[in-house]
Design a protein around this motif. Structure first.
Motif, PDB file in Angstrom:
ATOM      1  N   GLN A  32       0.832  -1.201   0.000  1.00  0.00           N
ATOM      2  CA  GLN A  32       0.000   0.000   0.000  1.00  0.00           C
ATOM      3  C   GLN A  32       0.869   1.254   0.000  1.00  0.00           C
ATOM      4  N   GLN A  89       1.249   9.412  -5.804  1.00  0.00           N
ATOM      5  CA  GLN A  89       1.736  10.773  -5.574  1.00  0.00           C
ATOM      6  C   GLN A  89       2.683  11.211  -6.686  1.00  0.00           C
ATOM      7  N   ASP A 135       0.732   4.100  -2.824  1.00  0.00           N
ATOM      8  CA  ASP A 135       0.525   5.506  -2.459  1.00  0.00           C
ATOM      9  C   ASP A 135       1.628   6.394  -3.023  1.00  0.00           C
TER      10      ASP A 135
END
Length: 65
Positions: A11, A19, A15
């Motif tokens: 995860q 970004q 993430d």
């Protein structure tokens, strides 16, 4: 317990990738819009100098850390 830490690690990677992609897309949009904003600034300069200044500011590529 190991599955949870693996899931958390995956995860975190997702993430970070999201970004990075988001930043790249925003930067591409800024670079693409910059010439148009500078052109608009030239057009509005005589009548609306404050607007022209803001358009010039927005149309100036910024370096990011």
């Amino acid at each position: 317990m190991r599955a949870v830490s693996l899931r958390q690690a995956l995860q975190a990677q997702v993430d970070q990738a999201w970004q990075d992609l988001s930043r790249a897309l925003v930067r591409a949009a800024e670079l693409r819009a910059a010439p148009h904003l500078r052109h608009l600034a030239q057009q509005y300069e005589p009548d609306l100098p404050a607007l022209a200044a803001e358009l010039r500011r927005l149309g100036t590529p910024h370096t990011r850390a």
